[in-house]
Scaffold this motif. Sequence first.
Motif, PDB file in Angstrom:
ATOM      1  N   MET A   1       0.791  -0.977   0.506  1.00 54.03           N
ATOM      2  CA  MET A   1       0.252   0.113  -0.415  1.00 54.03           C
ATOM      3  C   MET A   1       0.875   1.062  -0.392  1.00 54.03           C
ATOM      4  O   MET A   1       1.695   1.343   1.051  1.00 54.03           O
ATOM      5  CB  MET A   1      -1.168   0.289   1.138  1.00 54.03           C
ATOM      6  N   PRO A   2       0.766   2.189  -1.214  1.00 50.15           N
ATOM      7  CA  PRO A   2       1.592   3.456  -1.243  1.00 50.15           C
ATOM      8  C   PRO A   2       0.900   4.587  -0.149  1.00 50.15           C
ATOM      9  O   PRO A   2      -0.171   4.162   0.121  1.00 50.15           O
ATOM     10  CB  PRO A   2       1.300   4.277  -2.805  1.00 50.15           C
ATOM     11  N   VAL A   3       2.402   5.233   0.439  1.00 53.42           N
ATOM     12  CA  VAL A   3       1.865   6.418   1.156  1.00 53.42           C
ATOM     13  C   VAL A   3       1.769   7.701   0.711  1.00 53.42           C
ATOM     14  O   VAL A   3       2.770   7.543  -0.032  1.00 53.42           O
ATOM     15  CB  VAL A   3       3.083   5.504   2.267  1.00 53.42           C
ATOM     16  N   ASP A   4       1.205   7.890   0.926  1.00 56.52           N
ATOM     17  CA  ASP A   4       0.649   9.848  -0.026  1.00 56.52           C
ATOM     18  C   ASP A   4       0.393  11.359   0.294  1.00 56.52           C
ATOM     19  O   ASP A   4      -0.633  10.725   0.751  1.00 56.52           O
ATOM     20  CB  ASP A   4       0.060   9.437  -1.250  1.00 56.52           C
ATOM     21  N   VAL A   5       0.715  11.408   1.379  1.00 59.73           N
ATOM     22  CA  VAL A   5       0.178  12.806   2.441  1.00 59.73           C
ATOM     23  C   VAL A   5       1.079  13.721   2.171  1.00 59.73           C
ATOM     24  O   VAL A   5       2.083  14.689   1.520  1.00 59.73           O
ATOM     25  CB  VAL A   5       1.844  12.600   4.019  1.00 59.73           C
ATOM     26  N   LEU A   6       0.479  14.899   2.269  1.00 58.81           N
ATOM     27  CA  LEU A   6      -0.156  16.305   1.570  1.00 58.81           C
ATOM     28  C   LEU A   6      -0.677  16.924   2.241  1.00 58.81           C
ATOM     29  O   LEU A   6      -1.845  16.831   2.517  1.00 58.81           O
ATOM     30  CB  LEU A   6      -0.710  16.224  -0.711  1.00 58.81           C
ATOM     31  N   VAL A   7       0.146  17.945   2.777  1.00 62.15           N
ATOM     32  CA  VAL A   7      -0.117  19.299   3.628  1.00 62.15           C
ATOM     33  C   VAL A   7       0.854  20.720   3.024  1.00 62.15           C
ATOM     34  O   VAL A   7       1.091  20.763   2.036  1.00 62.15           O
ATOM     35  CB  VAL A   7       0.347  18.928   4.927  1.00 62.15           C
ATOM     36  N   GLU A   8      -0.858  21.936   3.572  1.00 66.94           N
ATOM     37  CA  GLU A   8       0.240  23.069   2.960  1.00 66.94           C
ATOM     38  C   GLU A   8      -0.015  23.892   4.365  1.00 66.94           C
ATOM     39  O   GLU A   8      -0.531  23.779   5.215  1.00 66.94           O
ATOM     40  CB  GLU A   8      -0.884  23.082   1.810  1.00 66.94           C
ATOM     41  N   THR A   9       0.339  24.671   4.259  1.00 63.96           N
ATOM     42  CA  THR A   9       0.097  26.514   4.653  1.00 63.96           C
ATOM     43  C   THR A   9       0.664  27.141   3.838  1.00 63.96           C
ATOM     44  O   THR A   9       0.858  27.098   3.060  1.00 63.96           O
ATOM     45  CB  THR A   9       1.002  25.765   6.056  1.00 63.96           C
ATOM     46  N   THR A  10      -0.116  28.581   5.147  1.00 66.28           N
ATOM     47  CA  THR A  10       0.315  29.885   4.572  1.00 66.28           C
ATOM     48  C   THR A  10       1.001  30.594   5.002  1.00 66.28           C
ATOM     49  O   THR A  10       1.195  31.193   6.261  1.00 66.28           O
ATOM     50  CB  THR A  10      -0.479  30.501   3.832  1.00 66.28           C
ATOM     51  N   GLU A  90       9.346  10.184  -2.684  1.00 66.56           N
ATOM     52  CA  GLU A  90       9.945  11.114  -2.674  1.00 66.56           C
ATOM     53  C   GLU A  90       8.615  12.582  -1.774  1.00 66.56           C
ATOM     54  O   GLU A  90       8.396  12.601  -1.508  1.00 66.56           O
ATOM     55  CB  GLU A  90       9.321  11.183  -4.229  1.00 66.56           C
ATOM     56  N   THR A  91      10.372  13.123  -1.456  1.00 64.79           N
ATOM     57  CA  THR A  91       9.767  14.668  -0.816  1.00 64.79           C
ATOM     58  C   THR A  91       9.481  15.559  -1.703  1.00 64.79           C
ATOM     59  O   THR A  91      10.525  15.688  -2.722  1.00 64.79           O
ATOM     60  CB  THR A  91      10.645  14.786   0.505  1.00 64.79           C
ATOM     61  N   THR A  92       8.570  16.226  -2.064  1.00 69.32           N
ATOM     62  CA  THR A  92       8.340  17.274  -2.772  1.00 69.32           C
ATOM     63  C   THR A  92       7.739  18.992  -2.050  1.00 69.32           C
ATOM     64  O   THR A  92       7.018  18.423  -1.712  1.00 69.32           O
ATOM     65  CB  THR A  92       7.323  16.759  -3.850  1.00 69.32           C
ATOM     66  N   MET A 104       2.652  26.766   0.772  1.00 71.32           N
ATOM     67  CA  MET A 104       4.209  26.222   0.852  1.00 71.32           C
ATOM     68  C   MET A 104       3.348  24.695   0.882  1.00 71.32           C
ATOM     69  O   MET A 104       2.282  24.558   1.242  1.00 71.32           O
ATOM     70  CB  MET A 104       5.490  26.321   1.857  1.00 71.32           C
ATOM     71  N   THR A 105       3.462  23.637  -0.475  1.00 69.39           N
ATOM     72  CA  THR A 105       2.841  22.525  -0.124  1.00 69.39           C
ATOM     73  C   THR A 105       4.193  21.434   0.182  1.00 69.39           C
ATOM     74  O   THR A 105       5.381  21.830  -0.271  1.00 69.39           O
ATOM     75  CB  THR A 105       1.853  22.030  -0.898  1.00 69.39           C
ATOM     76  N   LEU A 106       4.018  21.109   1.447  1.00 70.23           N
ATOM     77  CA  LEU A 106       4.973  19.560   1.552  1.00 70.23           C
ATOM     78  C   LEU A 106       4.751  18.667   1.013  1.00 70.23           C
ATOM     79  O   LEU A 106       3.695  18.024   1.896  1.00 70.23           O
ATOM     80  CB  LEU A 106       5.291  19.892   2.562  1.00 70.23           C
ATOM     81  N   ARG A 107       4.486  17.332   0.749  1.00 68.62           N
ATOM     82  CA  ARG A 107       3.754  15.842   0.009  1.00 68.62           C
ATOM     83  C   ARG A 107       5.245  14.964  -0.172  1.00 68.62           C
ATOM     84  O   ARG A 107       6.566  15.147  -0.525  1.00 68.62           O
ATOM     85  CB  ARG A 107       3.759  16.066  -1.268  1.00 68.62           C
ATOM     86  N   ASN A 108       4.911  13.806   0.831  1.00 67.57           N
ATOM     87  CA  ASN A 108       5.725  12.686   1.265  1.00 67.57           C
ATOM     88  C   ASN A 108       5.122  11.214   0.579  1.00 67.57           C
ATOM     89  O   ASN A 108       4.131  11.028   0.381  1.00 67.57           O
ATOM     90  CB  ASN A 108       6.052  12.838   2.183  1.00 67.57           C
ATOM     91  N   ARG A 109       5.660  10.744  -0.633  1.00 69.53           N
ATOM     92  CA  ARG A 109       5.140   9.827  -0.922  1.00 69.53           C
ATOM     93  C   ARG A 109       6.092   8.454  -0.916  1.00 69.53           C
ATOM     94  O   ARG A 109       7.156   9.059  -1.897  1.00 69.53           O
ATOM     95  CB  ARG A 109       3.728   9.761  -2.082  1.00 69.53           C
ATOM     96  N   GLY A 110       5.829   7.276  -1.192  1.00 73.63           N
ATOM     97  CA  GLY A 110       6.481   6.182  -1.129  1.00 73.63           C
ATOM     98  C   GLY A 110       5.916   5.260  -1.573  1.00 73.63           C
ATOM     99  O   GLY A 110       4.935   5.050  -0.476  1.00 73.63           O
TER     100      GLY A 110
END
Length: 153
Positions: A1-10, A90-92, A104-110
Amino acid sequence: MPVDVLVETTIARPPDVVSRFAGDPTNATEWYTNIRSVAWKTPPPAEVGSRMRFEAQFLGRRLVYTYEISELVPGERLVMRTADGPFPMETTYTWEPSGEGTRMTLRNRGEPSGFARVAAPVMEHAMRRATNKDLARLRRILESTAGSVAEGR
């Protein structure tokens, strides 16, 4: 099962200030709660091909992994991928103007393997919670007078 976390802030700072600080791996220990150390394996500054060894503590485990910068558009986007470590990740980061500051967005997926694969739903929830806290900490740093460090004080 892949992990995909996307969060954001201003963050109430210009995109160049936010990206310069957040996009410099040397600063990671200041705003990522779980990162204990960062060691450059290639000479700074950050550029495509740069490699850094990270040591983190997450879910009670010590993690050591190497990230390699695979994409960098200064002030807009940074992508790092693990070159080695517990599982491919992968971190974006993205930065864009938003009103009086920066979105700003920060995404970790793997793709976890072994035990991490079984624990992926728990891991994803914990990653989301930790990443939201990290972005809140980053926002506090950059919006405080200490944030002047990011402006080259």
